[in-house]
Design a protein around this motif. Structure first.
Motif, short mmCIF file in Angstrom:
data_model
loop_
_atom_site.label_atom_id
_atom_site.label_comp_id
_atom_site.label_asym_id
_atom_site.label_seq_id
_atom_site.Cartn_x
_atom_site.Cartn_y
_atom_site.Cartn_z
N ALA A 1 0.92 -1.15 -0.10
CA ALA A 1 -0.07 -0.03 0.15
C ALA A 1 1.01 1.34 0.12
N ALA A 2 1.91 1.18 0.91
CA ALA A 2 2.89 2.63 0.98
C ALA A 2 3.70 2.66 -0.63
N SER A 3 3.84 1.56 -1.02
CA SER A 3 4.48 1.64 -2.31
C SER A 3 3.67 2.34 -3.49
N ILE A 4 2.41 1.75 -3.33
CA ILE A 4 1.40 2.27 -4.32
C ILE A 4 1.15 3.72 -4.11
N GLY A 5 1.20 4.08 -2.79
CA GLY A 5 0.89 5.37 -2.47
C GLY A 5 2.36 6.37 -3.03
N PRO B 1 -2.41 4.84 -9.54
CA PRO B 1 -2.62 3.54 -9.65
C PRO B 1 -3.68 2.96 -10.84
N ASP B 2 -3.62 1.93 -11.43
CA ASP B 2 -4.80 1.39 -12.20
C ASP B 2 -5.73 0.41 -11.38
N LEU B 3 -6.82 0.03 -12.29
CA LEU B 3 -7.73 -1.13 -11.62
C LEU B 3 -6.96 -2.16 -11.02
N TRP B 4 -5.88 -2.59 -11.65
CA TRP B 4 -5.26 -3.84 -11.26
C TRP B 4 -4.54 -3.71 -10.19
N GLY C 1 -5.26 -5.63 -6.78
CA GLY C 1 -4.22 -6.44 -6.03
C GLY C 1 -3.92 -5.88 -4.64
N LEU C 2 -4.09 -4.68 -4.33
CA LEU C 2 -3.92 -4.05 -2.94
C LEU C 2 -5.09 -4.62 -2.29
N ILE C 3 -6.36 -4.60 -2.47
CA ILE C 3 -7.40 -5.03 -1.78
C ILE C 3 -7.05 -6.37 -1.30
N LEU C 4 -6.64 -7.24 -2.09
CA LEU C 4 -6.20 -8.72 -1.99
C LEU C 4 -5.30 -8.74 -0.95
#
Length: 109
Positions: free
Chosen positions: A70-74, A84-87, A91-94
Motif C-alpha cells: 500500500a505504501a509503495s502504491i501511495g 494506480p490503475d484498476l489492477w 491487487g492491493l485490496i487482496l
C-alpha cells in the motif's frame, strides 16, 4: 487493531525511506552520506516490527507485506505522479484482506 496498523504504517515509511537512500546514491548520484540516515531508518523499520504482538516473527512480517505494498502504491501515486490503475487497486485490496486475515485471525495457540 489500531496499534498494529500504526506500527505497520511507521515501519513502511521507515523502510521506504531507508531503501530510497540507497536508490538516491546509486541511481540519482547523491552523496554516500545519504546512506547514514538510510541505515538508521532501516534499523527503525526492523525495530518497529518487533512491536507487533505475535509470538511468530514470520507472521508479523507476512502481515506487514500488504502495508508495504500500500505504501509503495501511495509512493508511486504521490511522489512519482503515476496514479494506480484498476489492477493495482484490486491487487492491493487482496493483499490487505490477506494481511488482516493473518494478523487478526482467532488462534488457539
Amino acid at each position: 487493531m489500531f496499534k498494529p496498523l500504526a506500527v505497520y504504517i511507521l515501519a513502511a515509511i521507515a523502510e521506504i525511506a531507508g531503501c530510497y537512500s540507497l536508490w538516491a546514491v546509486l541511481k540519482l548520484k547523491q552523496s554516500p552520506a545519504w546512506l547514514i540516515p538510510g541505515a538508521l531508518s532501516l534499523c527503525a523499520f526492523a525495530w518497529l516490527l518487533t512491536l507487533i504482538d505475535t509470538p511468530a516473527a514470520g507472521r508479523a512480517y507476512a502481515a506487514y507485506g500488504a502495508i508495504y505494498i500500500a505504501a509503495s502504491i501511495g509512493w508511486m501515486w504521490l511522489i512519482e505522479k503515476r496514479p494506480p490503475d484498476l489492477w493495482d487497486g484490486a491487487g492491493l485490496i487482496l493483499c490487505l484482506a490477506g494481511s488482516a486475515l493473518i494478523l487478526f485471525a482467532p488462534r488457539t495457540a
